[in-house]
Design a protein around this motif. Structure first.
Motif, mmCIF file in Angstrom:
data_model
loop_
_atom_site.group_PDB
_atom_site.id
_atom_site.type_symbol
_atom_site.label_atom_id
_atom_site.label_comp_id
_atom_site.label_asym_id
_atom_site.label_seq_id
_atom_site.Cartn_x
_atom_site.Cartn_y
_atom_site.Cartn_z
ATOM 1 N N SER A 119 0.934 -1.270 -0.269
ATOM 2 C CA SER A 119 -0.158 -0.075 0.024
ATOM 3 C C SER A 119 0.778 1.674 0.253
ATOM 4 C CB SER A 119 -0.942 0.000 1.436
ATOM 5 O OG SER A 119 -0.668 -0.096 2.389
ATOM 6 N N ASP A 122 2.079 1.364 -3.812
ATOM 7 C CA ASP A 122 1.152 1.935 -4.589
ATOM 8 C C ASP A 122 1.485 3.848 -4.526
ATOM 9 O OD1 ASP A 122 0.341 -0.423 -5.142
ATOM 10 O OD2 ASP A 122 -1.320 -1.035 -4.224
ATOM 11 N N ASP A 153 1.362 -8.070 0.903
ATOM 12 C CA ASP A 153 0.335 -7.317 -0.316
ATOM 13 C C ASP A 153 -0.570 -7.025 0.798
ATOM 14 O OD1 ASP A 153 -1.951 -7.156 -1.372
ATOM 15 O OD2 ASP A 153 -1.767 -8.382 -2.666
ATOM 16 N N ASP A 154 -0.822 -5.840 1.468
ATOM 17 C CA ASP A 154 -2.369 -5.474 2.476
ATOM 18 C C ASP A 154 -2.950 -4.337 1.892
ATOM 19 O OD1 ASP A 154 -0.086 -3.616 1.852
ATOM 20 O OD2 ASP A 154 -1.093 -2.081 3.842
ATOM 21 N N ARG A 155 -3.004 -4.398 0.157
ATOM 22 C CA ARG A 155 -4.254 -4.028 -0.264
ATOM 23 C C ARG A 155 -5.578 -3.908 -0.168
ATOM 24 N NH1 ARG A 155 -1.731 -4.913 -6.623
ATOM 25 N NH2 ARG A 155 -0.627 -2.944 -6.575
ATOM 26 N N THR A 156 -5.503 -4.947 0.052
ATOM 27 C CA THR A 156 -7.068 -5.871 0.525
ATOM 28 C C THR A 156 -7.543 -5.067 1.794
ATOM 29 O OG1 THR A 156 -6.840 -7.825 1.202
ATOM 30 C CG2 THR A 156 -7.657 -7.345 -1.446
ATOM 31 N N ALA A 157 -6.497 -4.722 2.725
ATOM 32 C CA ALA A 157 -6.499 -4.388 4.174
ATOM 33 C C ALA A 157 -5.522 -2.914 3.985
ATOM 34 C CB ALA A 157 -6.929 -5.256 4.153
ATOM 35 N N ARG A 165 -6.608 4.724 -3.385
ATOM 36 C CA ARG A 165 -6.718 4.182 -4.622
ATOM 37 C C ARG A 165 -6.321 4.208 -5.288
ATOM 38 N NH1 ARG A 165 -13.426 2.245 -4.046
ATOM 39 N NH2 ARG A 165 -11.657 1.102 -3.279
ATOM 40 N N THR A 171 -2.605 0.260 -10.974
ATOM 41 C CA THR A 171 -2.381 -0.757 -10.489
ATOM 42 C C THR A 171 -1.969 -2.638 -11.384
ATOM 43 O OG1 THR A 171 -4.190 -0.851 -9.146
ATOM 44 C CG2 THR A 171 -3.857 -2.960 -9.062
ATOM 45 N N ASP A 175 2.014 -3.778 -10.790
ATOM 46 C CA ASP A 175 2.249 -5.424 -10.463
ATOM 47 C C ASP A 175 3.315 -6.368 -11.623
ATOM 48 O OD1 ASP A 175 -0.104 -5.954 -8.788
ATOM 49 O OD2 ASP A 175 -1.236 -5.966 -9.235
ATOM 50 N N ARG A 187 1.042 -12.226 1.057
ATOM 51 C CA ARG A 187 -0.269 -11.791 1.473
ATOM 52 C C ARG A 187 -0.317 -11.505 2.929
ATOM 53 N NH1 ARG A 187 -3.105 -11.247 -2.815
ATOM 54 N NH2 ARG A 187 -3.065 -13.351 -4.070
#
Length: 188
Positions: A119, A122, A153-157, A165, A171, A175, A187
């Protein structure tokens, strides 16, 4: 404005959605290089600037109104400020600039226990894509050391407090860049 001191941002500060300092101007400093490092002050790896007489890095400069560094120093609490003397920029002609860097005696290469947050990466690459385009984002990657660091990878949280965003294209760029570097995020 030109009497205010300026900071040079080379990581998350390039993403102007993460702060209210402005106006921001493209800039390049000489004698510094970016690197992924950890410090005793933070459990994760972050970008820092390291002295390197043969290197240059692109970023942004923006004023610190009234020389009130308190909020920015709090945000960059693991770093110390250093004067920048070799700089080209699009800001008003006469400015004084400082750059944040983890003190050498506290900086160490990242380990499995001190990963990079996806994150955070990103946010940084989104900033470079917005300000410098694809070539500028590729330049960021080429002028940054320490890509052997583990990435979580903490993109979902997102754990990074200023996470943004990303668009589908942004993205995909991040990647693909990681894949090209041989970095496979784990993960969270």
């Amino acid at each position: 404005m030109s009497t205010d001191p300026f900071f040079f941002g080379y990581g998350s500060l390039v993403n102007t959605a993460t702060h209210a300092y402005g106006p921001a101007f493209p800039a390049r400093i000489r004698g510094w290089r970016r690197a992924w490092r950890r410090s005793a002050s933070r459990p994760l790896a972050y970008l820092t600037a390291v002295r390197d007489s043969g290197s240059e890095i692109d970023g942004l400069v923006a004023p610190v109104p009234g020389a009130d560094w308190a909020a920015l120093d709090a945000r960059e609490y693991a770093y110390a400020r250093h004067p920048v003397d070799q700089i080209t920029h699009d800001a008003p002609p006469t400015i004084t600039v400082q750059v944040y860097a983890i003190p050498d005696h506290e900086a160490a290469p990242p380990t499995d226990e001190n990963p990079i947050l996806l994150s955070y990466l990103d946010v940084v690459l989104q900033g470079y894509l917005h300000r410098f385009g694809i070539d500028g984002a590729r330049g960021f990657i080429a002028t940054t050391d320490g890509w052997h660091a583990p990435v979580i990878d903490d993109r979902t949280a997102p754990a990074y407090p200023r996470a943004q965003r990303l668009s589908a294209d942004e993205t995909a760029f991040v990647d693909t860049a990681l894949r090209d570097l041989g970095v496979i995020p784990r993960r969270a």
